[in-house]
Design a protein around this motif. Structure first.
Motif, PDB file in Angstrom:
ATOM      1  N   LEU A 194     -84.039   8.421  -8.128  1.00  0.00           N
ATOM      2  CA  LEU A 194     -83.369   7.453  -9.000  1.00  0.00           C
ATOM      3  C   LEU A 194     -84.190   6.167  -9.128  1.00  0.00           C
ATOM      4  O   LEU A 194     -84.386   5.635 -10.226  1.00  0.00           O
ATOM      5  CB  LEU A 194     -81.975   7.127  -8.453  1.00  0.00           C
ATOM      6  N   ARG A 197     -87.276   6.695 -11.273  1.00  0.00           N
ATOM      7  CA  ARG A 197     -86.955   6.749 -12.700  1.00  0.00           C
ATOM      8  C   ARG A 197     -86.646   5.348 -13.247  1.00  0.00           C
ATOM      9  O   ARG A 197     -87.031   5.011 -14.374  1.00  0.00           O
ATOM     10  CB  ARG A 197     -85.759   7.664 -12.921  1.00  0.00           C
ATOM     11  N   LEU A 212     -77.963   4.437 -17.394  1.00  0.00           N
ATOM     12  CA  LEU A 212     -79.051   5.334 -17.032  1.00  0.00           C
ATOM     13  C   LEU A 212     -78.782   6.005 -15.703  1.00  0.00           C
ATOM     14  O   LEU A 212     -78.980   7.227 -15.559  1.00  0.00           O
ATOM     15  CB  LEU A 212     -80.356   4.553 -16.984  1.00  0.00           C
ATOM     16  N   ILE A 213     -78.335   5.246 -14.716  1.00  0.00           N
ATOM     17  CA  ILE A 213     -78.014   5.807 -13.399  1.00  0.00           C
ATOM     18  C   ILE A 213     -76.926   6.856 -13.520  1.00  0.00           C
ATOM     19  O   ILE A 213     -77.005   7.952 -12.959  1.00  0.00           O
ATOM     20  CB  ILE A 213     -77.598   4.703 -12.421  1.00  0.00           C
ATOM     21  N   ASN A 215     -76.079   8.640 -16.127  1.00  0.00           N
ATOM     22  CA  ASN A 215     -76.596   9.817 -16.834  1.00  0.00           C
ATOM     23  C   ASN A 215     -77.480  10.673 -15.920  1.00  0.00           C
ATOM     24  O   ASN A 215     -77.409  11.915 -15.935  1.00  0.00           O
ATOM     25  CB  ASN A 215     -77.378   9.398 -18.067  1.00  0.00           C
ATOM     26  N   LEU A 216     -78.333  10.010 -15.139  1.00  0.00           N
ATOM     27  CA  LEU A 216     -79.199  10.750 -14.227  1.00  0.00           C
ATOM     28  C   LEU A 216     -78.394  11.504 -13.180  1.00  0.00           C
ATOM     29  O   LEU A 216     -78.678  12.670 -12.872  1.00  0.00           O
ATOM     30  CB  LEU A 216     -80.182   9.789 -13.543  1.00  0.00           C
ATOM     31  N   TYR A 220     -77.869  15.680 -12.434  1.00  0.00           N
ATOM     32  CA  TYR A 220     -78.498  16.196 -11.221  1.00  0.00           C
ATOM     33  C   TYR A 220     -77.768  17.435 -10.689  1.00  0.00           C
ATOM     34  O   TYR A 220     -76.563  17.430 -10.588  1.00  0.00           O
ATOM     35  CB  TYR A 220     -78.505  15.103 -10.140  1.00  0.00           C
TER      36      TYR A 220
END
Length: 220
Positions: A194, A197, A212-213, A215-216, A220
């Protein structure tokens, strides 16, 4: 969702006022649940996430974490494994990477054997160390106004950190069939991904960073 799992969880901070709490299935290394929080993590954050998983009929066989205060007491019926890596880090902070006193050197050598030791062997070795250095640990330094302090406070703190966590450093031995890990290294690896990225997207707004966090982690 798995029908049962050993949970690994951790909270990672980005700055002082924003963090993400992540729950991971130790067997598949899949993220099961996450929560973005403002400010400091609270015990209620973990209770909320455990309650969510249980509401999905997930049986929590055990928990692996770094020992957030009150965590063990909040889930007394769930076996708890204190991350051995975090324990080793704490001892190294207290003893430094290059201790000079013989007691510190020997305790640091004991730390290095933690991950390869059984509960019985490590407990015995720690007791032998304490028997050897009992008088040393009890030494006092007198200050002004008839006050005193222990002379070797950092070594004492390292020893008592071990004593305090000893019963939960080897919980995994009773859950070998469930493959409970002894460390939180897998979730630390996810946190590293994380952060890597996010470094690529430096300069984005706080809101975009949160999105963004989220979505990542969802992917996962």
């Amino acid at each position: 969702m798995p029908s049962n799992c050993v949970l690994q969880f951790d909270t990672t901070y980005w700055g002082r006022h924003f963090a993400v709490v992540i729950f991971m299935d130790s067997a598949s290394h899949r993220g099961l649940y996450h929560k973005l929080i403002e400010g400091k993590e609270q015990l209620s954050d973990y209770q909320e996430e455990i309650a969510y998983l249980q509401s999905q009929d997930v049986k929590v066989l055990g928990i692996v974490a770094d020992g957030f205060q009150g965590l063990r007491e909040a889930f007394p019926s769930i076996p708890f494994q204190y991350c051995q890596f975090h324990q080793m880090q704490r001892i190294r902070q207290l003893l430094t990477s290059n201790p000079r006193l013989q007691a510190s050197i020997e305790l640091k050598q004991l730390v290095a054997r933690l991950s390869q030791s059984s509960r019985q062997d490590f407990t015995h070795a720690l007791e032998l160390w304490h028997d050897m250095w009992r008088s040393f640990l009890a030494e006092k330094t007198w200050l002004s106004d008839e006050k005193w302090t222990y002379t070797h406070r950092r070594i004492r703190a390292a020893y008592y950190s071990f004593k305090r966590h000893l019963e939960v450093l080897f919980t995994y031995e009773a859950l070998l069939e469930a493959k409970m890990p002894k460390t939180n290294n897998a979730i630390e690896a996810l946190n590293s991904i994380l952060k890597m990225r996010l470094r690529i997207h430096r300069g984005i707004s706080a809101q975009r960073r949160r999105e963004l966090i989220a979505n990542l982690l969802s992917a996962y």
